[in-house]
Design an enzyme around this catalytic site. Structure first.
Site, PDB file in Angstrom:
ATOM      1  N   ARG A  63     -63.867  -1.443 -89.724  1.00  0.00           N
ATOM      2  CA  ARG A  63     -64.224  -0.540 -88.622  1.00  0.00           C
ATOM      3  C   ARG A  63     -65.704  -0.653 -88.288  1.00  0.00           C
ATOM      4  O   ARG A  63     -66.127  -0.359 -87.166  1.00  0.00           O
ATOM      5  CB  ARG A  63     -63.848   0.911 -88.972  1.00  0.00           C
ATOM      6  CG  ARG A  63     -64.176   1.906 -87.850  1.00  0.00           C
ATOM      7  CD  ARG A  63     -63.412   3.213 -88.010  1.00  0.00           C
ATOM      8  NE  ARG A  63     -63.581   3.786 -89.319  1.00  0.00           N
ATOM      9  CZ  ARG A  63     -64.604   4.596 -89.690  1.00  0.00           C
ATOM     10  NH1 ARG A  63     -65.546   4.890 -88.810  1.00  0.00           N
ATOM     11  NH2 ARG A  63     -64.672   5.083 -90.898  1.00  0.00           N
ATOM     12  N   TYR A 116     -60.146   2.745 -61.831  1.00  0.00           N
ATOM     13  CA  TYR A 116     -58.889   2.822 -62.565  1.00  0.00           C
ATOM     14  C   TYR A 116     -58.519   4.284 -62.831  1.00  0.00           C
ATOM     15  O   TYR A 116     -59.385   5.106 -63.119  1.00  0.00           O
ATOM     16  CB  TYR A 116     -59.046   2.046 -63.872  1.00  0.00           C
ATOM     17  CG  TYR A 116     -57.889   2.148 -64.826  1.00  0.00           C
ATOM     18  CD1 TYR A 116     -56.587   1.887 -64.413  1.00  0.00           C
ATOM     19  CD2 TYR A 116     -58.101   2.474 -66.158  1.00  0.00           C
ATOM     20  CE1 TYR A 116     -55.529   1.964 -65.299  1.00  0.00           C
ATOM     21  CE2 TYR A 116     -57.045   2.553 -67.053  1.00  0.00           C
ATOM     22  CZ  TYR A 116     -55.761   2.299 -66.621  1.00  0.00           C
ATOM     23  OH  TYR A 116     -54.724   2.389 -67.496  1.00  0.00           O
ATOM     24  N   ASP A 188     -67.682  -2.107 -64.644  1.00  0.00           N
ATOM     25  CA  ASP A 188     -66.399  -2.608 -65.122  1.00  0.00           C
ATOM     26  C   ASP A 188     -66.145  -3.931 -64.408  1.00  0.00           C
ATOM     27  O   ASP A 188     -65.928  -3.967 -63.200  1.00  0.00           O
ATOM     28  CB  ASP A 188     -65.294  -1.593 -64.816  1.00  0.00           C
ATOM     29  CG  ASP A 188     -63.942  -2.005 -65.389  1.00  0.00           C
ATOM     30  OD1 ASP A 188     -63.714  -3.208 -65.571  1.00  0.00           O
ATOM     31  OD2 ASP A 188     -63.107  -1.113 -65.620  1.00  0.00           O
ATOM     32  N   LYS A 213     -56.723  -7.889 -70.133  1.00  0.00           N
ATOM     33  CA  LYS A 213     -56.416  -8.584 -68.888  1.00  0.00           C
ATOM     34  C   LYS A 213     -56.780 -10.072 -68.977  1.00  0.00           C
ATOM     35  O   LYS A 213     -56.267 -10.786 -69.818  1.00  0.00           O
ATOM     36  CB  LYS A 213     -57.126  -7.886 -67.737  1.00  0.00           C
ATOM     37  CG  LYS A 213     -56.975  -6.353 -67.715  1.00  0.00           C
ATOM     38  CD  LYS A 213     -55.540  -5.879 -67.701  1.00  0.00           C
ATOM     39  CE  LYS A 213     -55.379  -4.394 -67.384  1.00  0.00           C
ATOM     40  NZ  LYS A 213     -55.936  -3.465 -68.353  1.00  0.00           N
TER      41      LYS A 213
END
Length: 418
Positions: A63, A116, A188, A213
């Site tokens: 992590r 989005y 973005d 994507k």
């Protein structure tokens, strides 16, 4: 392992997609090893203590950092032209971690009005719970940004081209305004990828991607990436990303590293196919309007060669009729898949008003120009003639099927492929 990236800054982007961040493996493995481990062992307690104190380099817990994940972070940061990168479990994890690392109660954020749907929900619903105010503005006119800025504005969030109808924003113009208020600009860049648009060159402080994507390109990973200065990325990694736990798994990073190797050739095919699909839609009598940066009347043409170096492969178009017409067309498709992602090898299509942008209120959708007949298509890598034939039969069916009781066999035969 030793790093093989001393000359990465001199490489072309197509080379960086394959070699960026790569280390020479001690065993000579050509493909980067997958470090599928939760934790890392220490030779001594002193070594463990030194790593936790930041006095010695090395991995502690996945992590907090992992070699496979780190290679991906370096590669994408090099592609975007930044010093460092941070990988997250999802694209929304990247948005949340990048924004919240720099915001606190009483701060103000200016956001593009077309983004989005889940980003919209984060800014419009969750931020209010923590005392962060947000103004959504049409950033295609930089004067709107200037009018929205306040003394407590800390961040400006841009998505360009905008989801879903491909509005474009002049990043440099917005960044110049934000600089006067010492506000960070975050972009973005999912739709364009670093191969077609590099926001850092236009003044952006941070860039995010839904790596789900195009960066991955195969529809089998959910992930996000943030790129920025070494100081900003370190802050994000050691606060919001670490403490909210939205970090990327090593296996997902390994899959994206594999996908990145073909990004350049995939984007070339995606863009070529999309241009042909857009031309077809423009000439269709049942299509009211087409939104695509490659069309000569699209405002993106003003930014070609400076901000943008390609058109992308996402197209939005409005059909004549109503929402039922659009839904009939989508339901008739046979090759093209109804799904809400983009950037996969498959051509994907969706209805934003009822799917990705359903978190918007009807008023917000109207303001953002998201109509009930708007359809978004992510053009894939199939033979373009097959994509066009599927659209042709589905659009034709949508307008011939005015009688719901009419037997399907009288409304047109299914297409045969191959």
């Amino acid at each position: 392992m030793r790093n093989n990236n001393n000359h990465a800054s001199q490489w072309q982007p197509a080379t960086v997609t394959i070699h960026g961040g790569k280390r020479r493996d001690e065993h000579g493995a050509l493909v980067a090893p997958l470090y599928q481990t939760a934790t890392f062992s220490f030779e001594t307690t002193a070594q463990g203590s030194a790593r936790f104190a930041g006095e010695q380099e090395g991995y502690i817990y996945s992590r907090l950092g992992n070699p496979t994940v780190n290679e991906l972070e370096v590669r994408v940061a090099q592609l975007e032209g930044y010093a460092a990168g941070a990988a997250s479990a999802t694209g929304m994890g990247a948005v949340s971690a990048a924004m919240l690392a720099f915001l606190e109660q009483g701060d103000h954020v200016v956001v593009a009005d077309a983004i989005y749907g889940c980003s919209f929900a984060l800014f419009s619903h969750l931020f209010a719970k923590f005392g962060i105010s947000v103004d959504f503005v049409d950033m295609t006119d930089a004067n709107n940004v200037a009018a929205a800025m306040r003394s407590n504005t800390k961040m400006v969030f841009i998505e360009t081209p905008a989801n879903p109808h491909l509005k474009v924003i002049d990043i440099a113009a917005v960044a110049a305004i934000a600089e006067r208020y010492q506000a960070r600009v975050i972009v973005d860049n999912t739709f364009m990828t670093p191969l077609l648009q590099r926001p850092r060159e236009q003044g952006a402080h941070l860039v995010i991607h839904s790596a789900t994507k195009y960066l991955n390109g195969h529809g089998d990973v959910v992930a996000g990436l943030i790129c920025g200065s070494a100081e900003d990325i370190e802050l994000i990694k050691m606060t919001t990303l670490k403490d909210m736990g939205a970090t990327m798994s090593p296996h997902d990073a390994w899959l994206i590293l594999r996908g990145l190797k073909t990004l350049d050739v995939r984007m070339e095919r995606h863009c070529r196919n999309a241009m042909q699909v857009a031309d077809y839609l423009v000439g269709h009598k049942k299509v009211r309007r087409v939104y695509f940066p490659g069309l000569p009347d699209h405002p993106a043409q003003q930014l070609m060669g400076t901000q943008m170096h390609g058109y992308g492969a996402v197209i939005a178009f409005e059909l004549q009729g109503d929402q039922a017409t659009a839904q009939r067309m989508l339901d008739r498709l046979q090759l093209i898949t109804i799904a809400v992602s983009l950037g996969d090898a498959e051509t994907l299509i969706q209805h934003p008003a009822s799917m990705t942008h359903s978190p918007y209120t009807p008023e917000a959708r109207a303001k953002a120009g998201i109509s009930d007949t708007l359809v978004r298509i992510s053009v894939g890598l199939e033979a373009v003639d097959d994509i066009l034939r599927d659209l042709e039969q589905a659009i034709g069916f949508a307008y011939s099927a005015s009688d719901p009781a009419k037997p399907a066999e009288q409304q047109g035969e299914p297409l045969a492929y191959g």
